[in-house]
Design a protein around this motif. Structure first.
Motif, mmCIF file in Angstrom:
data_model
loop_
_atom_site.group_PDB
_atom_site.id
_atom_site.type_symbol
_atom_site.label_atom_id
_atom_site.label_comp_id
_atom_site.label_asym_id
_atom_site.label_seq_id
_atom_site.Cartn_x
_atom_site.Cartn_y
_atom_site.Cartn_z
ATOM 1 N N ALA A 11 0.695 -1.603 -0.228
ATOM 2 C CA ALA A 11 -0.163 0.137 0.016
ATOM 3 C C ALA A 11 1.301 1.300 0.316
ATOM 4 C CB ALA A 11 -1.191 -0.313 1.598
ATOM 5 N N ARG A 12 0.505 2.478 -0.924
ATOM 6 C CA ARG A 12 1.379 3.500 -0.983
ATOM 7 C C ARG A 12 -0.024 4.569 -0.690
ATOM 8 N NH1 ARG A 12 2.116 5.472 -6.605
ATOM 9 N NH2 ARG A 12 2.626 2.859 -6.724
ATOM 10 N N GLU A 13 0.606 5.723 0.618
ATOM 11 C CA GLU A 13 -0.078 7.008 0.899
ATOM 12 C C GLU A 13 -0.712 7.901 -0.193
ATOM 13 O OE1 GLU A 13 1.024 7.580 5.068
ATOM 14 O OE2 GLU A 13 -1.004 6.276 5.763
ATOM 15 N N LEU A 14 -1.699 8.470 -0.718
ATOM 16 C CA LEU A 14 -1.608 10.007 -1.145
ATOM 17 C C LEU A 14 -2.122 10.583 -1.063
ATOM 18 C CD1 LEU A 14 -2.857 7.662 -4.115
ATOM 19 C CD2 LEU A 14 -0.639 8.150 -3.914
ATOM 20 N N ILE A 15 -1.476 11.893 -0.643
ATOM 21 C CA ILE A 15 -2.533 12.819 0.014
ATOM 22 C C ILE A 15 -4.041 13.420 -1.445
ATOM 23 C CG2 ILE A 15 -1.969 15.591 0.518
ATOM 24 C CD1 ILE A 15 -0.736 14.572 2.531
ATOM 25 N N ALA A 16 -4.692 14.124 -0.575
ATOM 26 C CA ALA A 16 -6.009 13.919 -1.844
ATOM 27 C C ALA A 16 -6.111 16.025 -1.322
ATOM 28 C CB ALA A 16 -6.825 13.693 -1.917
ATOM 29 N N PHE A 17 -6.276 16.084 -2.607
ATOM 30 C CA PHE A 17 -6.941 17.368 -2.452
ATOM 31 C C PHE A 17 -7.657 18.233 -3.852
ATOM 32 C CE2 PHE A 17 -2.275 17.102 -4.666
ATOM 33 C CZ PHE A 17 -3.066 17.424 -5.608
ATOM 34 N N MET A 29 4.958 10.534 -0.145
ATOM 35 C CA MET A 29 6.606 10.702 -0.226
ATOM 36 C C MET A 29 7.276 11.833 -0.846
ATOM 37 S SD MET A 29 6.645 8.233 2.242
ATOM 38 C CE MET A 29 8.468 7.923 2.337
ATOM 39 N N SER A 30 6.063 12.592 -1.730
ATOM 40 C CA SER A 30 6.770 13.858 -1.738
ATOM 41 C C SER A 30 6.562 14.662 -1.567
ATOM 42 C CB SER A 30 6.103 13.728 -3.592
ATOM 43 O OG SER A 30 6.593 12.697 -4.235
ATOM 44 N N VAL A 31 5.761 14.694 -0.413
ATOM 45 C CA VAL A 31 5.501 16.025 0.168
ATOM 46 C C VAL A 31 6.363 16.540 1.010
ATOM 47 C CG1 VAL A 31 3.445 17.198 1.600
ATOM 48 C CG2 VAL A 31 2.951 15.508 -0.579
ATOM 49 N N ARG A 32 6.320 17.591 1.655
ATOM 50 C CA ARG A 32 7.089 18.395 2.810
ATOM 51 C C ARG A 32 6.407 19.149 4.296
ATOM 52 N NH1 ARG A 32 9.866 14.629 2.074
ATOM 53 N NH2 ARG A 32 10.985 14.377 -0.155
ATOM 54 N N GLU A 33 6.242 19.881 3.605
ATOM 55 C CA GLU A 33 4.748 20.212 4.463
ATOM 56 C C GLU A 33 3.512 20.937 3.559
ATOM 57 O OE1 GLU A 33 5.881 24.251 5.880
ATOM 58 O OE2 GLU A 33 7.653 23.171 5.249
ATOM 59 N N ILE A 34 2.490 21.014 4.278
ATOM 60 C CA ILE A 34 1.593 21.639 3.319
ATOM 61 C C ILE A 34 1.003 22.865 4.574
ATOM 62 C CG2 ILE A 34 -1.198 21.587 3.879
ATOM 63 C CD1 ILE A 34 -0.785 18.410 3.830
ATOM 64 N N ARG A 35 1.082 24.639 3.662
ATOM 65 C CA ARG A 35 1.434 25.760 4.443
ATOM 66 C C ARG A 35 0.005 26.403 4.157
ATOM 67 N NH1 ARG A 35 6.099 27.738 5.425
ATOM 68 N NH2 ARG A 35 4.741 30.290 4.767
ATOM 69 N N VAL A 85 3.426 22.145 0.043
ATOM 70 C CA VAL A 85 5.205 22.048 -0.684
ATOM 71 C C VAL A 85 5.550 20.306 -0.509
ATOM 72 C CG1 VAL A 85 7.921 22.161 -0.018
ATOM 73 C CG2 VAL A 85 5.827 24.254 0.896
ATOM 74 N N VAL A 86 6.071 20.240 -2.076
ATOM 75 C CA VAL A 86 6.433 18.923 -2.507
ATOM 76 C C VAL A 86 7.942 19.235 -3.637
ATOM 77 C CG1 VAL A 86 4.286 18.092 -3.065
ATOM 78 C CG2 VAL A 86 5.467 18.792 -5.142
ATOM 79 N N GLN A 87 8.712 17.427 -2.823
ATOM 80 C CA GLN A 87 9.679 17.179 -3.476
ATOM 81 C C GLN A 87 9.609 16.439 -4.867
ATOM 82 O OE1 GLN A 87 12.970 16.363 -1.076
ATOM 83 N NE2 GLN A 87 14.693 15.775 -3.751
ATOM 84 N N VAL A 88 10.009 17.830 -5.617
ATOM 85 C CA VAL A 88 9.899 16.875 -7.394
ATOM 86 C C VAL A 88 11.260 16.168 -8.139
ATOM 87 C CG1 VAL A 88 9.101 17.153 -9.954
ATOM 88 C CG2 VAL A 88 7.902 18.510 -7.811
ATOM 89 N N VAL A 89 11.522 15.446 -8.278
ATOM 90 C CA VAL A 89 12.150 14.422 -9.357
ATOM 91 C C VAL A 89 12.301 14.507 -10.630
ATOM 92 C CG1 VAL A 89 14.154 12.795 -9.393
ATOM 93 C CG2 VAL A 89 12.688 12.337 -6.983
ATOM 94 N N LEU A 147 4.382 14.532 -10.508
ATOM 95 C CA LEU A 147 4.705 15.632 -10.400
ATOM 96 C C LEU A 147 6.092 15.783 -11.449
ATOM 97 C CD1 LEU A 147 4.780 15.517 -6.803
ATOM 98 C CD2 LEU A 147 3.641 17.101 -8.292
ATOM 99 N N ASP A 148 6.735 15.329 -11.845
ATOM 100 C CA ASP A 148 8.116 15.532 -12.929
ATOM 101 C C ASP A 148 7.069 15.989 -14.144
ATOM 102 O OD1 ASP A 148 6.223 12.901 -14.199
ATOM 103 O OD2 ASP A 148 8.218 12.672 -14.354
ATOM 104 N N GLN A 149 6.250 16.109 -14.021
ATOM 105 C CA GLN A 149 5.460 16.865 -15.061
ATOM 106 C C GLN A 149 4.824 18.570 -14.990
ATOM 107 O OE1 GLN A 149 6.057 16.421 -18.455
ATOM 108 N NE2 GLN A 149 6.819 13.795 -17.923
#
Length: 159
Positions: A11-17, A29-35, A85-89, A147-149
């Motif tokens: 299983a993986r966790e996703l943030i829905a918005f 795993m890409s999310v660093r913070e929500i502000r 705030v996300v980290q994109v590869v 996210l990479d796009q």
């Protein structure tokens, strides 16, 4: 290990918005913070979907209006809007930290790869570029964003 335990292991966790009436998600795993929304300093000659930059603890963070980037009307940010705030590869630029302006964060979803359905063939090439798959959960249709796009190489260099 029984069948349920094996499935939980994958299983993986996703943030829905939410953006407008549409629901999207990204890998947690890409999310660093929500502000909360912070007005951005506009950069000259930046793409229309780049709202500008903010100072995040001494680092310059480009803010992408995800609605505008996905082809929806641009957001009119209020105190209810949030920045994820996300980290994109990025394939060309490596790791890049960006802020995604969205209407609201909804919840955290725990899903397996089998739950992610491919982007429908009727979708435009632009939609296929951003949407990696679709989830049908509790009567909701949630698009998984790639996210990479989100920020093309030229915009990364400008920001």
């Amino acid at each position: 290990m029984n069948e349920i335990d094996r499935n939980d292991a994958f299983a993986r966790e996703l943030i829905a918005f939410r953006i407008g009436v549409q629901e999207f998600c990204v890998d947690i795993m890409s999310v660093r913070e929500i502000r909360g929304w912070t007005p951005a300093t506009v950069l000259p000659q930046s793409p229309g979907f780049v709202r500008g930059v903010i100072n995040l603890r001494g680092a310059v963070l480009p803010i992408v209006d995800l609605a505008a980037r996905l082809g929806f009307p641009a957001a009119e940010p209020t105190v209810r809007h949030v920045i994820i705030v996300v980290q994109v590869v990025h394939p060309l630029l490596g790791h890049q930290v960006i802020g995604l302006l969205v209407d609201a964060v909804l919840d955290i979803l725990s899903v397996t790869d089998e739950m992610i359905q491919p982007t429908p063939e009727v979708a435009s090439e632009m939609a296929k570029l951003f949407v990696r798959g679709v989830l049908a959960i509790d009567g909701r249709m949630i698009s998984l964003i790639s996210l990479d796009q989100v920020l093309p190489a030229a915009a990364c260099e400008a920001a």
